[in-house]
Design a protein around this motif. Sequence first.
Motif, PDB file in Angstrom:
ATOM      1  N   TYR A 177      -9.511   7.155   6.674  1.00  9.43           N
ATOM      2  CA  TYR A 177      -8.804   8.406   7.014  1.00  9.43           C
ATOM      3  C   TYR A 177      -8.659   9.356   5.829  1.00  9.43           C
ATOM      4  CZ  TYR A 177      -4.831   5.407   5.587  1.00  9.43           C
ATOM      5  OH  TYR A 177      -4.011   4.541   4.913  1.00  9.43           O
TER       6      TYR A 177
ATOM      7  N   HIS B 214       4.516  -0.927  -6.496  1.00 11.41           N
ATOM      8  CA  HIS B 214       3.723   0.304  -6.630  1.00 11.41           C
ATOM      9  C   HIS B 214       4.435   1.389  -5.834  1.00 11.41           C
ATOM     10  CE1 HIS B 214       0.063   2.845  -6.725  1.00 11.41           C
ATOM     11  NE2 HIS B 214       0.238   3.039  -5.435  1.00 11.41           N
TER      12      HIS B 214
ATOM     13  N   ASN C 172       2.404   6.596 -12.040  1.00  7.36           N
ATOM     14  CA  ASN C 172       1.100   6.666 -11.394  1.00  7.36           C
ATOM     15  C   ASN C 172       0.514   8.064 -11.572  1.00  7.36           C
ATOM     16  OD1 ASN C 172      -0.891   5.389  -9.736  1.00  7.36           O
ATOM     17  ND2 ASN C 172      -0.050   6.333  -7.885  1.00  7.36           N
ATOM     18  N   GLU C 173      -0.716   8.135 -12.076  1.00 12.38           N
ATOM     19  CA  GLU C 173      -1.509   9.381 -12.075  1.00 12.38           C
ATOM     20  C   GLU C 173      -0.856  10.537 -12.822  1.00 12.38           C
ATOM     21  OE1 GLU C 173      -2.370  10.081  -7.932  1.00 12.38           O
ATOM     22  OE2 GLU C 173      -3.648   8.319  -7.781  1.00 12.38           O
TER      23      GLU C 173
ATOM     24  N   GLN D 179       3.900  11.233  -2.194  1.00 12.63           N
ATOM     25  CA  GLN D 179       4.764  10.293  -1.461  1.00 12.63           C
ATOM     26  C   GLN D 179       6.115  10.104  -2.157  1.00 12.63           C
ATOM     27  OE1 GLN D 179       1.215   7.530  -0.737  1.00 12.63           O
ATOM     28  NE2 GLN D 179       2.400   7.191   1.122  1.00 12.63           N
TER      29      GLN D 179
ATOM     30  N   HIS E 166     -11.294   3.449  -7.501  1.00 10.17           N
ATOM     31  CA  HIS E 166     -11.812   4.021  -6.246  1.00 10.17           C
ATOM     32  C   HIS E 166     -13.179   4.619  -6.564  1.00 10.17           C
ATOM     33  CE1 HIS E 166      -8.109   3.376  -4.117  1.00 10.17           C
ATOM     34  NE2 HIS E 166      -7.425   4.004  -5.044  1.00 10.17           N
TER      35      HIS E 166
ATOM     36  N   TRP F 118      -8.172  -2.399  -2.524  1.00 11.37           N
ATOM     37  CA  TRP F 118      -7.194  -1.539  -1.842  1.00 11.37           C
ATOM     38  C   TRP F 118      -7.288  -1.745  -0.330  1.00 11.37           C
ATOM     39  CZ3 TRP F 118      -3.028  -0.466  -3.995  1.00 11.37           C
ATOM     40  CH2 TRP F 118      -2.155   0.519  -3.512  1.00 11.37           C
TER      41      TRP F 118
ATOM     42  N   LYS G 260       6.660   3.007  -2.534  1.00 10.57           N
ATOM     43  CA  LYS G 260       6.562   4.319  -3.185  1.00 10.57           C
ATOM     44  C   LYS G 260       7.916   5.021  -3.086  1.00 10.57           C
ATOM     45  CE  LYS G 260       1.592   4.575  -2.398  1.00 10.57           C
ATOM     46  NZ  LYS G 260       0.490   5.061  -1.547  1.00 10.57           N
TER      47      LYS G 260
ATOM     48  N   GLU H 288       0.829  -1.210   0.000  1.00 13.12           N
ATOM     49  CA  GLU H 288       0.000   0.000   0.000  1.00 13.12           C
ATOM     50  C   GLU H 288       0.863   1.260   0.000  1.00 13.12           C
ATOM     51  OE1 GLU H 288      -2.861   0.122   3.180  1.00 13.12           O
ATOM     52  OE2 GLU H 288      -3.742   1.999   2.470  1.00 13.12           O
ATOM     53  N   ASN H 289       2.007   1.220   0.647  1.00  6.39           N
ATOM     54  CA  ASN H 289       2.860   2.416   0.719  1.00  6.39           C
ATOM     55  C   ASN H 289       4.360   2.159   0.579  1.00  6.39           C
ATOM     56  OD1 ASN H 289       1.004   4.743   1.268  1.00  6.39           O
ATOM     57  ND2 ASN H 289       0.406   3.462   2.996  1.00  6.39           N
TER      58      ASN H 289
ATOM     59  N   TRP I 252       5.626   9.132  -9.143  1.00  2.00           N
ATOM     60  CA  TRP I 252       4.336   9.655  -8.694  1.00  2.00           C
ATOM     61  C   TRP I 252       4.566  11.043  -8.115  1.00  2.00           C
ATOM     62  CZ3 TRP I 252       1.154   7.885  -3.813  1.00  2.00           C
ATOM     63  CH2 TRP I 252      -0.187   8.277  -3.945  1.00  2.00           C
TER      64      TRP I 252
ATOM     65  N   TRP J 127      -7.864   2.731   3.514  1.00  4.15           N
ATOM     66  CA  TRP J 127      -7.449   4.140   3.578  1.00  4.15           C
ATOM     67  C   TRP J 127      -8.653   5.064   3.674  1.00  4.15           C
ATOM     68  CZ3 TRP J 127      -6.721   7.777  -0.981  1.00  4.15           C
ATOM     69  CH2 TRP J 127      -7.567   7.448  -2.044  1.00  4.15           C
TER      70      TRP J 127
ATOM     71  N   GLN K 227      -7.559   2.357 -11.354  1.00  7.70           N
ATOM     72  CA  GLN K 227      -7.504   2.180  -9.894  1.00  7.70           C
ATOM     73  C   GLN K 227      -8.818   1.644  -9.337  1.00  7.70           C
ATOM     74  OE1 GLN K 227      -6.005   5.690  -7.877  1.00  7.70           O
ATOM     75  NE2 GLN K 227      -4.034   5.590  -8.934  1.00  7.70           N
TER      76      GLN K 227
ATOM     77  N   GLU L 238      -6.958  -0.885  -7.549  1.00  5.54           N
ATOM     78  CA  GLU L 238      -7.126  -0.332  -6.188  1.00  5.54           C
ATOM     79  C   GLU L 238      -8.603  -0.277  -5.822  1.00  5.54           C
ATOM     80  OE1 GLU L 238      -4.916   3.345  -5.703  1.00  5.54           O
ATOM     81  OE2 GLU L 238      -3.262   2.626  -6.941  1.00  5.54           O
TER      82      GLU L 238
HETATM   83  C1  XIL Z   1      -2.863   5.720  -0.431  1.00  9.19           C
HETATM   84  C2  XIL Z   1      -2.640   4.824   0.776  1.00  9.19           C
HETATM   85  O1  XIL Z   1      -3.693   3.896   0.850  1.00  9.19           O
HETATM   86  C3  XIL Z   1      -2.588   5.653   2.037  1.00  9.19           C
HETATM   87  O2  XIL Z   1      -2.217   4.844   3.139  1.00  9.19           O
HETATM   88  C4  XIL Z   1      -1.589   6.797   1.887  1.00  9.19           C
HETATM   89  O3  XIL Z   1      -1.660   7.633   3.023  1.00  9.19           O
HETATM   90  C5  XIL Z   1      -1.868   7.610   0.646  1.00  9.19           C
HETATM   91  O4  XIL Z   1      -1.891   6.744  -0.483  1.00  9.19           O
HETATM   92  N1  XIL Z   1      -3.953   6.163  -5.401  1.00  9.19           N
HETATM   93  C6  XIL Z   1      -2.818   5.402  -5.281  1.00  9.19           C
HETATM   94  C7  XIL Z   1      -2.453   4.840  -3.953  1.00  9.19           C
HETATM   95  O5  XIL Z   1      -2.172   5.090  -6.295  1.00  9.19           O
HETATM   96  O6  XIL Z   1      -1.062   4.740  -3.797  1.00  9.19           O
HETATM   97  C8  XIL Z   1      -3.048   5.631  -2.832  1.00  9.19           C
HETATM   98  O7  XIL Z   1      -2.755   4.946  -1.603  1.00  9.19           O
HETATM   99  C9  XIL Z   1      -4.529   5.819  -3.035  1.00  9.19           C
HETATM  100  C10 XIL Z   1      -4.810   6.573  -4.315  1.00  9.19           C
END
Ligand code: XIL
Length: 333
Positions: A297, A70, A118-119, A77, A197, A286, A37, A33-34, A74, A294, A195, A226
């Motif tokens: 928060y 992953h 990424n993005e 991060q 979301h 995800w 990066k 998840e992190n 980006w 995530w 992704q 994700e």
């Molecule tokens: C998010 C993580 O889930 C969190 O823990 C972190 O604080 C921020 O990043 N797109 C992505 C992921 O490609 O890396 C992100 O993950 C969510 C959005």
Amino acid sequence: MQMGCAVGGTLPGSLSPVETELVTRHFNVLTPENCMKPGPLQPEPGRFDFAAGDALLHFASERGMHVVGHTLVWHNQTSPWMYAAGIGKSEALRQMEQHIRTVVGHYRGKLQGWDVVNEAVVDGPEGYLRETPALAALGTEYLPLAFRLARETDPDVELYYNDYSIEVPAKRERTLRLLDLLDSAGQKPHGVGIQGHWILDEVPFDDIATALRLFSERGLRVMITELDIDVVPRKTAGAEVTARSADGDDPYAAGCPPELLERQARQYEQLFELFLEHEVSRVTFWGPNDARTWLNYWPSARTNHPLLFDRNSQPKPAYARVMAVAERHALAR
Ligand code: XIL
């Protein structure tokens, strides 16, 4: 179709025994998840920290699971010095080259693929590439360059472009343009990651179907990388990590109402119908369960319920629906 989930923290300690069992039983591919990066991997210039990534790989290989890296480039991060304004193009090039060669080299032969970039495309109705520090420092050539460096360092690893909302027409067209740019530079990716979301009652099913078709027609593997379905109403759209919602509402702190869980189940069912029909090669959630998402928060602190398993790792109504689709599909083949 591979089924995956993202895992955070440093394994195995960050998952409870029940969560470890859940992850082992239901998934066959993990995404960190992190910890892979750019910022976490290279917190200071030239100092790399592979401990958490190595632990994750060990956890996966003990269970015969694959791992997807992953991510290499980006705008979030990533330590600010890496592509800082004012360091000059040749220094930014050196930074990108050192990061990608070191990281891809460290994991060479051990990963299924890398989300290389990424993005990189903008949100909204106008524009093309996102104004990132890497773009400012290096120009559009940073895109094929990142893929070339990764490919040279590990010729066997799959390379992906990954982004959110790229099923929506404006961003989809920009993504196709970016894919053309990579292709014409001789750096065609193996696949593209949507992704996924999404938000309850706002899942753009038709756009998703079209995007799956158009990306596959380019000869690309298509993955959902994700996946989650947010059930808490919010004001901020999309998945821009730096965005913050102003409202601190937490309507489902005591639990998710059954009618919402049922709607979520039906929307997951409809998604998996599409994924199977369009031969999506991997679907990664995800997070393993609602305790670990995530969305508890981001974009603000609240109790969310976006995944297939609840806070106690018990299957939600969506789980049965997804399994039923998979079974129907297997029978129909
Ligand atoms: C998010 C993580 O889930 C969190 O823990 C972190 O604080 C921020 O990043 N797109 C992505 C992921 O490609 O890396 C992100 O993950 C969510 C959005």
